[in-house]
Design an enzyme around this catalytic site. Structure first.
Site, PDB file in Angstrom:
ATOM      1  N   LYS A 129      -1.121-150.645 -29.900  1.00  0.00           N
ATOM      2  CA  LYS A 129      -1.014-149.423 -29.120  1.00  0.00           C
ATOM      3  C   LYS A 129       0.136-148.615 -29.714  1.00  0.00           C
ATOM      4  O   LYS A 129       1.078-149.164 -30.299  1.00  0.00           O
ATOM      5  CB  LYS A 129      -0.801-149.694 -27.628  1.00  0.00           C
ATOM      6  CG  LYS A 129       0.478-150.356 -27.241  1.00  0.00           C
ATOM      7  CD  LYS A 129       1.639-149.424 -27.013  1.00  0.00           C
ATOM      8  CE  LYS A 129       1.240-148.247 -26.149  1.00  0.00           C
ATOM      9  NZ  LYS A 129       2.374-147.274 -26.111  1.00  0.00           N
ATOM     10  N   THR A 183       7.304-147.231 -29.821  1.00  0.00           N
ATOM     11  CA  THR A 183       6.682-147.852 -28.639  1.00  0.00           C
ATOM     12  C   THR A 183       5.359-148.297 -29.159  1.00  0.00           C
ATOM     13  O   THR A 183       4.355-147.621 -29.031  1.00  0.00           O
ATOM     14  CB  THR A 183       6.441-146.937 -27.445  1.00  0.00           C
ATOM     15  OG1 THR A 183       7.698-146.537 -26.934  1.00  0.00           O
ATOM     16  CG2 THR A 183       5.744-147.707 -26.316  1.00  0.00           C
ATOM     17  N   THR A 220      -1.051-146.687 -23.337  1.00  0.00           N
ATOM     18  CA  THR A 220      -0.266-145.847 -22.405  1.00  0.00           C
ATOM     19  C   THR A 220      -0.811-144.423 -22.542  1.00  0.00           C
ATOM     20  O   THR A 220      -1.807-144.094 -21.928  1.00  0.00           O
ATOM     21  CB  THR A 220       1.247-145.917 -22.701  1.00  0.00           C
ATOM     22  OG1 THR A 220       1.471-145.613 -24.079  1.00  0.00           O
ATOM     23  CG2 THR A 220       1.789-147.297 -22.392  1.00  0.00           C
ATOM     24  N   GLU A 260       0.960-138.476 -29.784  1.00  0.00           N
ATOM     25  CA  GLU A 260       0.866-137.494 -28.698  1.00  0.00           C
ATOM     26  C   GLU A 260       0.733-136.076 -29.251  1.00  0.00           C
ATOM     27  O   GLU A 260       1.575-135.611 -30.012  1.00  0.00           O
ATOM     28  CB  GLU A 260       2.096-137.598 -27.809  1.00  0.00           C
ATOM     29  CG  GLU A 260       2.070-138.870 -26.959  1.00  0.00           C
ATOM     30  CD  GLU A 260       3.377-139.121 -26.216  1.00  0.00           C
ATOM     31  OE1 GLU A 260       4.350-138.403 -26.487  1.00  0.00           O
ATOM     32  OE2 GLU A 260       3.397-140.023 -25.380  1.00  0.00           O
ATOM     33  N   ASN A 306       5.362-134.204 -23.232  1.00  0.00           N
ATOM     34  CA  ASN A 306       6.639-134.902 -23.089  1.00  0.00           C
ATOM     35  C   ASN A 306       7.632-134.174 -22.200  1.00  0.00           C
ATOM     36  O   ASN A 306       8.820-134.478 -22.217  1.00  0.00           O
ATOM     37  CB  ASN A 306       7.243-135.168 -24.461  1.00  0.00           C
ATOM     38  CG  ASN A 306       6.539-136.326 -25.151  1.00  0.00           C
ATOM     39  OD1 ASN A 306       6.589-137.457 -24.662  1.00  0.00           O
ATOM     40  ND2 ASN A 306       5.839-136.046 -26.238  1.00  0.00           N
TER      41      ASN A 306
END
Lengths: 393, 393
Positions: free
Chosen positions: B177, B188, B151, B268, B390
């Site tokens: 992932k 996630t 993602t 991230e 985000n």
């Protein structure tokens, strides 16, 4: 009847205060960094301290002095938290209390101490003692005291109320500082409340305990709880008015909630004020867990910073909060607009929801629909500015 | 002897895989977004799922199918998490399993499903079914499967090992992932492990459970735990080798820990990888609480982003973690350099400490010195880039 008035800590009769620049961060600085507040007469006193196991020296010394039941003065400083400073730090906090006692002709045990600023750095105690000895006490310096305790705060936080009761009028005032490390169970948060209402020590302590629950323990900016958080309250009875318990509680709650909201709005790098209301929880603990999980989710807070009414991240936070919930019963509202019903998207036009999420201030209502308990938390978004301000060094 | 090798999921004998672009986010996109992995022969299967109460539809369907004990295929997609999508979402996940079953000539209950992506959006299920029907299975497409589940990941995560035992060699491979919402109790995070070792279902399940504890449950980026986290493992015995339990565990742990580290490093907006080791805690729970409080403190993480070895914020986080501690016993190290002893500054030259905090990868050791328990967490800094990524919409 409660009305706003002027004068902050000195709106109540019989209180004096003053502040000075002791040069705590820098000997040549002229910024106010030391404040002294004193009741001109004996008074009831109350305090609430951080629940962090790592307690700063001023917290430990003040906890000790509170036990005497005879506290009448409060000495505060910014620029140095005097935390994680070992036995030398304890000695420094005692020296601050002693210097303030000399300045006000009280015993050292009648003085409590509050410090805020950097952790782990020795206090420039000689400069602070010198500063305290030079403070001029008067009835017009509450705002300067509010300024002296600011760290990364962008504005001084002060409030005063006059409260008319059947038997006459009393006053209550307060100052606070907030900014970083704002979390329930206090924060790098210092607050002083004064009142000329007549209350027993027990009544004042109970009122303060209850009031902290619905104000400072309701706020969270970054989920970090500081080593120094303290609320002090002094009630000297100078008005001669003994208010009914509910009347005093209402006035005190107005003071603490106003200051708590100011602290959140002035959080580091904050662009939005968000009230989170959880209702329908299976227990008060569940309601609290759910509200705090949402309030402390960095993903939820980033979405708010971007004006995105991202309900998926809220559902996710509720799911890991530990609160009992059923996905298919959960409802979420932005202000009054439903965004989730039955655990999935409610169908309100996205543009309307986005308009709420882009406001400076809005409310999220979460109905878990599995019980009757509720909890309120006041929080903020998480911005790039917050990170920038906290990069350190 | 364990050696790295090529081939990822297909390094073990008897596994086929493939991926395709179903156009999940956008019908015209050509990005790989759907993957299928299948064991060419009956196999043992194991899975670990998110502990979030809000579980995505693929998690619920896969939990159900795992009960049959006959799972042989895994179908995965990115671009849509199929979470908070109600009964329609459940039906969609079942349709994915069914489409994959048709493609592989298995029963739908022999297929498990993993989804990652946006929450609360309906699946474009017809496009996904069509995509699955067109997937070509081969032994060379593990990396393309790793790509299909990305993602906000910036690189595909894949590993394969060959393990030489006394009785012969077996292989183990994996893909994963990560990126957003990375927290212990999964994230996630999707992971698939394949092996041609011969294991009973019970042995595989126990090994996977243990391995997840010391890998994926050790990582935290933002403290948010997702609705979709899943680890799947298939062991088909095609090598004919039945390794000793300890040998297999070591190999499996190498796979899961390597993938977990890749996930953290690819979090991230991450600029640093930090290992937090808490030792001397009064209990395993205390060790975990202390490590996670430090790892999830936004203030600590911001300081790391700035290369500031800010130990005050670490002490503060330890203090509110809930772990039993004594300030005056606490020691903290950056790599091997003491920064705190006896709860206060240790005296190591600041320039040396700062040099550690500015590295891309370092270790914080916290010795609470009140017991014998320890815990390890792998985490990151918190950067402006994280917030930017985000902001949503």
């Amino acid at each position: 009847m409660i009305q706003k008035t002027r004068g902050g800590l000195c709106a109540p009769a019989g209180f004096l205060c003053g502040s000075i620049s002791s040069g705590i961060k820098n000997p040549k600085a002229t910024r106010l960094d030391t404040a002294l507040i004193v009741s001109a007469r004996p008074c009831a006193s109350a305090a609430t301290f951080t629940t962090n196991v790592v307690k700063a020296a001023p917290v430990l010394v003040s906890m000790d002095h509170m036990k005497t039941g005879k506290v009448r003065a409060i000495v505060l400083n910014s620029g140095n938290a005097n935390a994680c400073t070992g036995p030398a730090g304890l000695a420094d906090s005692r020296r601050m209390a002693k210097a303030a006692a000399q300045r006000t002709a009280l015993a050292p045990e009648q003085v409590v101490v509050g410090s805020t600023g950097r952790i782990g750095v020795s206090m420039p105690i000689a400069r602070i003692e010198d500063g305290i000895s030079r403070i001029r006490l008067s009835r017009g310096k509450s705002r300067a005291c509010a300024q002296a305790i600011m760290t990364s705060d962008t504005f001084p936080k002060e409030i005063a109320l006059s409260v008319k009761t059947r038997s006459g009028t009393f006053h209550i005032g307060g100052i606070a500082k907030g900014a970083g490390m704002i979390d329930p169970n206090m924060a790098t948060m210092l607050c002083v409340v004064t009142t000329d209402a007549l209350l027993s020590q027990a009544a004042l302590r109970q009122a303060v305990r209850a009031s902290v629950e619905t104000s400072f323990n309701r706020i969270t900016v970054d989920g970090d709880m500081s080593t120094n958080d303290t609320v002090f309250a002094l009630a000297n009875g100078a008005s001669g008015i003994r208010p009914p318990a509910a009347v005093f509680q209402k006035a005190l709650d107005t003071v603490t909630q106003s200051l708590a909201r100011m602290i959140v709005k002035d959080g580091e790098g904050v662009s939005k004020f968000i009230e989170i209301v959880v209702r329908g929880a299976a227990s008060p603990d569940d309601a609290k867990r759910a509200a705090e999980a949402v309030a402390n989710s960095t993903l939820v807070k980033c979405a708010w910073a971007g004006g995105d009414p991202n309900w998926g991240r809220i559902m996710d936070a509720l799911g890991y909060s530990g609160a009992r919930m059923r996905e298919d019963r959960t409802k979420i509202f932005y202000d009054n607009l439903p965004i989730v019903t039955g655990g999935t998207v409610a169908g309100t036009p996205w543009a309307k929801l986005r308009a709420v999420a882009r406001k400076k201030e809005f409310r999220i209502v979460i109905d878990l629909a599995v019980g009757k308990s509720s909890h309120i938390v006041w929080t903020t978004d998480l911005t790039e500015e917050y990170v920038r301000l906290n990069l350190g060094e």
